[in-house]
Motif scaffolding. Structure first.
Motif, mmCIF file in Angstrom:
data_model
loop_
_atom_site.group_PDB
_atom_site.id
_atom_site.type_symbol
_atom_site.label_atom_id
_atom_site.label_comp_id
_atom_site.label_asym_id
_atom_site.label_seq_id
_atom_site.Cartn_x
_atom_site.Cartn_y
_atom_site.Cartn_z
ATOM 1 N N THR A 186 0.835 -1.197 0.000
ATOM 2 C CA THR A 186 0.000 0.000 0.000
ATOM 3 C C THR A 186 0.870 1.247 0.000
ATOM 4 O O THR A 186 1.853 1.335 0.741
ATOM 5 C CB THR A 186 -0.918 0.005 1.235
ATOM 6 O OG1 THR A 186 -1.681 -1.210 1.231
ATOM 7 C CG2 THR A 186 -1.865 1.184 1.212
ATOM 8 N N GLY A 187 0.487 2.221 -0.790
ATOM 9 C CA GLY A 187 1.290 3.437 -0.870
ATOM 10 C C GLY A 187 1.340 4.175 0.447
ATOM 11 O O GLY A 187 2.412 4.442 0.994
ATOM 12 N N GLY A 205 2.009 3.392 -8.854
ATOM 13 C CA GLY A 205 2.527 2.038 -8.974
ATOM 14 C C GLY A 205 2.616 1.230 -7.715
ATOM 15 O O GLY A 205 3.511 0.393 -7.602
ATOM 16 N N SER A 206 1.696 1.389 -6.763
ATOM 17 C CA SER A 206 1.685 0.480 -5.617
ATOM 18 C C SER A 206 0.975 -0.804 -6.023
ATOM 19 O O SER A 206 0.024 -0.791 -6.805
ATOM 20 C CB SER A 206 0.960 1.130 -4.438
ATOM 21 O OG SER A 206 -0.369 1.419 -4.771
ATOM 22 N N THR A 207 1.439 -1.942 -5.483
ATOM 23 C CA THR A 207 0.784 -3.202 -5.815
ATOM 24 C C THR A 207 -0.492 -3.396 -5.010
ATOM 25 O O THR A 207 -1.370 -4.167 -5.407
ATOM 26 C CB THR A 207 1.720 -4.391 -5.562
ATOM 27 O OG1 THR A 207 2.074 -4.425 -4.176
ATOM 28 C CG2 THR A 207 2.980 -4.272 -6.411
ATOM 29 N N GLY A 208 -0.615 -2.754 -3.893
ATOM 30 C CA GLY A 208 -1.849 -2.773 -3.116
ATOM 31 C C GLY A 208 -2.646 -1.516 -3.384
ATOM 32 O O GLY A 208 -2.572 -0.921 -4.463
ATOM 33 N N SER A 209 -3.435 -1.098 -2.402
ATOM 34 C CA SER A 209 -4.217 0.125 -2.554
ATOM 35 C C SER A 209 -3.299 1.338 -2.571
ATOM 36 O O SER A 209 -2.180 1.304 -2.047
ATOM 37 C CB SER A 209 -5.235 0.253 -1.413
ATOM 38 O OG SER A 209 -6.163 -0.815 -1.462
ATOM 39 N N GLY A 210 -3.799 2.417 -3.160
ATOM 40 C CA GLY A 210 -3.005 3.639 -3.147
ATOM 41 C C GLY A 210 -2.900 4.210 -1.754
ATOM 42 O O GLY A 210 -1.811 4.378 -1.203
ATOM 43 N N ALA A 222 -5.758 17.193 -1.628
ATOM 44 C CA ALA A 222 -6.057 18.281 -2.551
ATOM 45 C C ALA A 222 -5.070 18.247 -3.706
ATOM 46 O O ALA A 222 -3.867 18.040 -3.505
ATOM 47 C CB ALA A 222 -5.978 19.635 -1.831
ATOM 48 N N ASP A 223 -5.611 18.395 -4.921
ATOM 49 C CA ASP A 223 -4.780 18.527 -6.116
ATOM 50 C C ASP A 223 -3.753 17.400 -6.206
ATOM 51 O O ASP A 223 -2.561 17.629 -6.430
ATOM 52 C CB ASP A 223 -4.089 19.895 -6.112
ATOM 53 C CG ASP A 223 -3.478 20.232 -7.467
ATOM 54 O OD1 ASP A 223 -3.851 19.577 -8.456
ATOM 55 O OD2 ASP A 223 -2.621 21.142 -7.524
ATOM 56 N N SER A 224 -4.215 16.171 -6.044
ATOM 57 C CA SER A 224 -3.312 15.029 -5.979
ATOM 58 C C SER A 224 -3.696 13.977 -7.016
ATOM 59 O O SER A 224 -4.775 14.013 -7.602
ATOM 60 C CB SER A 224 -3.316 14.418 -4.573
ATOM 61 O OG SER A 224 -2.830 15.354 -3.620
ATOM 62 N N VAL A 225 -2.753 13.017 -7.217
ATOM 63 C CA VAL A 225 -2.954 11.969 -8.216
ATOM 64 C C VAL A 225 -2.615 10.625 -7.588
ATOM 65 O O VAL A 225 -1.559 10.461 -6.973
ATOM 66 C CB VAL A 225 -2.063 12.193 -9.456
ATOM 67 C CG1 VAL A 225 -2.220 11.038 -10.437
ATOM 68 C CG2 VAL A 225 -2.384 13.517 -10.121
ATOM 69 N N LEU A 226 -3.534 9.652 -7.758
ATOM 70 C CA LEU A 226 -3.285 8.267 -7.374
ATOM 71 C C LEU A 226 -3.350 7.448 -8.656
ATOM 72 O O LEU A 226 -4.420 7.301 -9.255
ATOM 73 C CB LEU A 226 -4.325 7.776 -6.366
ATOM 74 C CG LEU A 226 -4.582 8.658 -5.132
ATOM 75 C CD1 LEU A 226 -5.642 8.029 -4.234
ATOM 76 C CD2 LEU A 226 -3.296 8.882 -4.357
ATOM 77 N N GLN A 227 -2.233 6.879 -9.071
ATOM 78 C CA GLN A 227 -2.156 6.255 -10.390
ATOM 79 C C GLN A 227 -1.635 4.827 -10.295
ATOM 80 O O GLN A 227 -0.670 4.545 -9.590
ATOM 81 C CB GLN A 227 -1.257 7.076 -11.310
ATOM 82 C CG GLN A 227 -1.185 6.563 -12.737
ATOM 83 C CD GLN A 227 -0.486 7.556 -13.649
ATOM 84 O OE1 GLN A 227 -0.339 8.727 -13.317
ATOM 85 N NE2 GLN A 227 -0.066 7.087 -14.806
ATOM 86 N N ASP A 228 -2.305 3.924 -11.034
ATOM 87 C CA ASP A 228 -1.837 2.539 -11.203
ATOM 88 C C ASP A 228 -1.701 1.786 -9.896
ATOM 89 O O ASP A 228 -0.772 0.985 -9.720
ATOM 90 C CB ASP A 228 -0.495 2.524 -11.957
ATOM 91 C CG ASP A 228 -0.627 3.072 -13.367
ATOM 92 O OD1 ASP A 228 -1.668 2.846 -13.986
ATOM 93 O OD2 ASP A 228 0.324 3.740 -13.829
ATOM 94 N N ALA A 229 -2.616 2.029 -8.962
ATOM 95 C CA ALA A 229 -2.621 1.201 -7.753
ATOM 96 C C ALA A 229 -3.048 -0.213 -8.119
ATOM 97 O O ALA A 229 -3.891 -0.427 -8.992
ATOM 98 C CB ALA A 229 -3.567 1.788 -6.712
ATOM 99 N N GLY A 230 -2.468 -1.211 -7.440
ATOM 100 C CA GLY A 230 -2.816 -2.595 -7.735
ATOM 101 C C GLY A 230 -4.195 -2.973 -7.237
ATOM 102 O O GLY A 230 -4.820 -3.884 -7.770
#
Length: 855
Positions: A186-187, A205-210, A222-230
């Protein structure tokens, strides 16, 4: 403030420290420790308020944990700070930076590699104070509870295993412009009563949840990005809370945002794209509020709400969901206001179990199944909504009660609004337009009240009421339905008050057997017919008019009343009776047959049939038994080969032989025989058949009654009905089934009774070029035109070259060519000052289309 210096051996002057830890231990609170570029393998303990700075700038200093394990950097004191240092762990599954309870640490322009940042605070607040501060995320900790403070600014956390950042207990953390990436797990994890505020954070790119929240933790993004969580982009469990503003979640391995337990989340201006599962998931007793958000290309639902959870969406969009855009189950509640749902594979909104949907001012378009489906024990209110381009607009199959008000359903490929068996629904001010089938269908057992609104331009009947249903309709306008305005099946009923039915293609009101509806103050205008009643119908008509004339029920017709009376009852009052074929001599008809252009094989076959039937007739007149003979025929041929012309002539021949009493032709196709609702096809087929009694029933494109695959197609019911009627009236009707040669074999084989009744097939061959010219010249003679020799030569060449593909119309093509040439001749003659009668009649080569004339 004192400045202490750290440098590798051989660098620095007198008083320079070789190890960072030694300098920190020598520093007083508030001192600055400047570290020269290099790699330092040691464990550094910050137990006092000192500032650790990479002297050569960010990335010039690497602090590496010793091989034996343990963190490289531990903060146990308040107000500690590290700037520009890369901290590298020896084991990515272990913490490389730790912050102890009550400590404070600032990391600026730092990188944390191969290990996580872990901060722990006290276990949390007393339960009573937690409840007291439930709605106030920024409250201070109670007296005696130490607060751990963490600030990460412009940092990079990379390559950890388990978690990139773990905040537990009474931690207060803030992330600014920080990247968390390539975490095997998890990120970011928050547990206990941890609080995190993140601004411009990017997690990749976390393999678990962001990000995962547990316990009573709190998160602000705020103003954030969660990308390619597993797994989930943002996962909230237990009693945690989160708010997010301008958050973007891209390609999570499961849900975009997932809430369980009693979690709460508020999303504003967030974007969720390409979730492998549902975009938003709310379960158990969780609550989601979203405003100005969008969910696109979800691998399952756009919004999934289950259990006792609730979701409120305002000004949101859900596009291209692989399952239903919104799915509600359990006792969940979904509230959508001013939302847009587009292009989903299944339903727009799907409420099941005992859930509740509340839709206001929403637009739903392009979904593959139903715009709004309310089933099981679910309930819904739909107000001011627009549903376009769905398969079915609204389906209600629940007795819990659904209300649709001041809404529009348009362009559905199937039914506009269907109130299924057991449904309880109120429609008020609903406009249904352009439905591909019926406008409103009320199934058996449905409790339906429809007040106001309209049904316009539907391809089926405006309103269909099924057996046993008794709806109440009032002040509804039904305009231009392709079929009936109101169709009531056998045994249906209901009250219909102040209805307007305009321009229906079938009878405005169709009343099935044993149906007893009440029509009061209804007006019918410009319809094919006003009323059609099956035997045993018992409609009440009070103060109803058809084109200004008072409307009364059609009297029931007894079986002994004869075929003509039966036809009138089936078709309704004022229906035009097909005229009988005139009395003609057989020899004159045979001459007419042989004067037809081409069709040599057909002429021979018809002539042979006539001779056979003459013999049959003479045997009957002589008192001899007639041989078994089927007069029904299959006409197999391409379009425009004269099938209808020969069928009409065949009926006249049989009348001249005394084998048909009327000899007229009734031409029908699938649409005249097949109903679109259960129970409609049999009466429609019988009505068409009864019109043909005494003559010929010509079924064009008969193969469409037995489509490939068959299944539950109503065409097969029409075939079954035809077979029985042909047996019951074997001596009083001739049925001719026509269509493409290859398709007609399949039609005849679709029912065992057809093969025994259609014993002969006449093949209509395509016309050759000279025959097409003859058809052209016949048309020209009828309209007083003449072909010049050059025009005839050019026309023959044109017909020889024309492709004989699927669009070729044989005789129809010749007639179309005649029309085109006369139009071109008119343009040419208009240029002449005073054309002579010969010039007005002459069709010349230059009047041919350009490809034929060479111009």
């Amino acid at each position: 403030m004192t400045r202490l210096t750290v440098a590798p051996r051989g660098q620095g002057g007198r008083g320079t420290f070789r190890r960072i830890g030694d300098a920190v231990r020598a520093a007083a609170p508030g001192d600055l420790v400047a570290v020269a570029p290099g790699t330092y393998t040691e464990t550094v303990l910050l137990d006092r308020a000192v500032v650790l700075v990479a002297e050569g700038g960010p990335g010039s200093v690497t602090l590496t944990a010793p091989p034996g394990g343990g963190p490289a950097l531990t903060a146990t004191g308040p107000d500690c700070a590290v700037r520009g240092v890369t901290v590298r762990g020896a084991d990515p599954a272990e913490p490389v930076v730790t912050v102890s309870a009550g400590a404070g640490l600032v990391l600026e322009d730092c990188a944390v590699v191969s290990g996580r940042v872990q901060a722990r605070g006290a276990d949390g607040e007393p339960a009573e104070e937690q409840e007291e501060h439930e709605e106030h995320e920024e409250h201070d900790e109670p007296a005696g509870v130490a607060v751990t403070a963490v600030l990460l600014r412009r940092c990079r956390l990379e390559g950890a295993r388990g978690a990139g950042l773990h905040l537990a207990g009474g931690v207060r953390a803030r992330l600014e412009d920080t990247l968390v990436r390539a975490v095997e797990g998890t990120g970011v994890v928050l547990s206990g009563t941890a609080r995190l505020e993140a601004v411009r954070m990017r997690l990749e790119g976390s393999t678990g949840s962001g990000i995962r929240l547990r316990g009573r933790s709190r998160l602000r993004l705020a103003d954030s990005v969660l990308q390619d969580a597993g797994r989930a982009g943002l996962l909230l469990e237990d009693a945690c809370r989160a708010t997010a503003d301008e958050l973007r979640i891209e390609s999570p391995g499961s849900a975009g945002v997932h809430l369980t337990g009693t979690a709460r989340a508020e999303l504003s201006d967030c974007r969720i794209r390409h979730a492998s599962a549902s975009g938003l998931v709310v379960q158990e007793d969780a609550v989601l509020t979203a405003r100005g958000c969008s969910v696109a290309d979800a691998g399952a639902n756009g919004l999934l709400v289950t259990g006792a959870a609730g979701a409120t969406l305002t000004d949101c969009r859900i596009d291209r969901s692989a399952f239903s855009a919104v799915h509600l189950s359990g006792t969940a509640t979904g509230r959508l206001t001013d939302c847009l749902v587009r292009d989903g594979a299944e339903h727009g909104v799907h409420a099941t179990d005992a859930s509740r949907a509340e839709l206001a001012d929403c637009a739903i378009g392009g979904v593959g199944m139903t715009g709004v489906a309310v089933l099981d024990r679910a309930a819904a209110t739909v107000t001011g909504c627009r549903i376009t381009g769905a398969a079915t607009g609204v389906v209600v199959g629940s007795a819990a009660g659904t209300t649709v008000e001041h809404s529009t359903v348009s362009g559905t490929t199937d039914i506009g609004v269907q109130l299924a068996e057991g449904a309880a629904a109120v429609l008020a001010g609903v406009r249904i337009t352009g439905a591909g089938a019926a406008g409103v269908v009320v199934d058996a057992g449905a409790d339906a009240t429809v007040n106001g609104g309209s049904v316009e331009d539907c391809a089926g009947s405006g309103v269909v009421v099924w057996t046993g249903a008794r709806p109440a309709f009032s002040h509804v306008r039904i305009e231009r339905p392709a079929k009936n305005g109101v169709f009531l099946a056998e045994g249906a009923g209901g009250a219909f008050t102040s209805l307007d039915v305009v321009g229906s293609g079938f009878p405005a009101l169709h009343i099935g057997a044993k149906a007893d509806p009440e029509f009061r103050h209804c007006r019918i205008r410009d319809c094919a017919e006003a009323l059609g009643e099956d035997e045993g119908a018992a409609a009440v008509l009070e103060d109803c008019t058809a084109d200004g004339v008072p409307l009364a029920p059609v009297p029931a017709v007894a079986p002994a009343a004869g075929a003509a009376a039966a036809r009138t009852a089936t078709r309704g009052p004022g229906a035009a009776e097909e005229p009988d074929a005139p009395e003609e001599h057989l020899d004159d008809l045979l001459v007419e047959l042989h004067e037809l252009v081409g069709l040599d094989r057909v002429k021979h076959d018809v002539g042979s049939l006539v001779k056979l039937m003459q013999t049959v007739r003479r045997r009957e007149e002589a008192g001899l038994p007639a041989p078994p003979l089927s007069r029904h025929l299959v006409f197999a041929g391409n379009p425009g080969t004269g099938k209808t012309t020969v069928a009409r002539l065949y009926g006249r021949l049989l009348k001249a032989l005394g084998l048909l009493r009327r000899g007229h032709l009734v031409e029908v196709d699938r649409t005249a025989l097949v109903g679109e609702y259960v129970g409609h096809t049999g009466p429609k087929t019988a009505a068409a058949f009864n019109r043909a009694l005494g003559g010929v029933l010509f079924i064009d494109e008969a193969y469409s009654l037995a489509p490939l695959g068959g299944g539950n197609d109503f065409g097969l019911e029409a075939v079954t009905t035809l077979v029985k009627l042909m047996e019951d009236h074997r001596d009083d009707v001739v049925v001719i089934a026509a269509g493409y040669p290859g398709e007609m074999t399949r039609f005849v084989n679709s029912n065992p009774g057809l093969a025994s009744r259609f014993g002969r097939t006449l093949v209509f061959e395509d016309y050759d070029a000279s025959e097409l010219v003859s058809i052209f010249e016949y048309e020209a003679k009828e309209h007083q035109y003449e072909l010049t020799a050059s025009a005839r030569e050019g026309l023959t060449g044109l017909f020889e070259r024309v492709p004989r593909g699927e669009g070729f119309g044989n005789g129809r093509s010749a007639r179309q060519m005649f029309q085109e040439m006369t139009e071109r001749q008119a343009q040419r003659v208009a240029m002449l000052g005073a054309p002579t009668p010969e010039e007005l009649m002459s069709l010349e080569a230059q009047d041919l289309p350009p490809a034929a004339s060479g111009s």
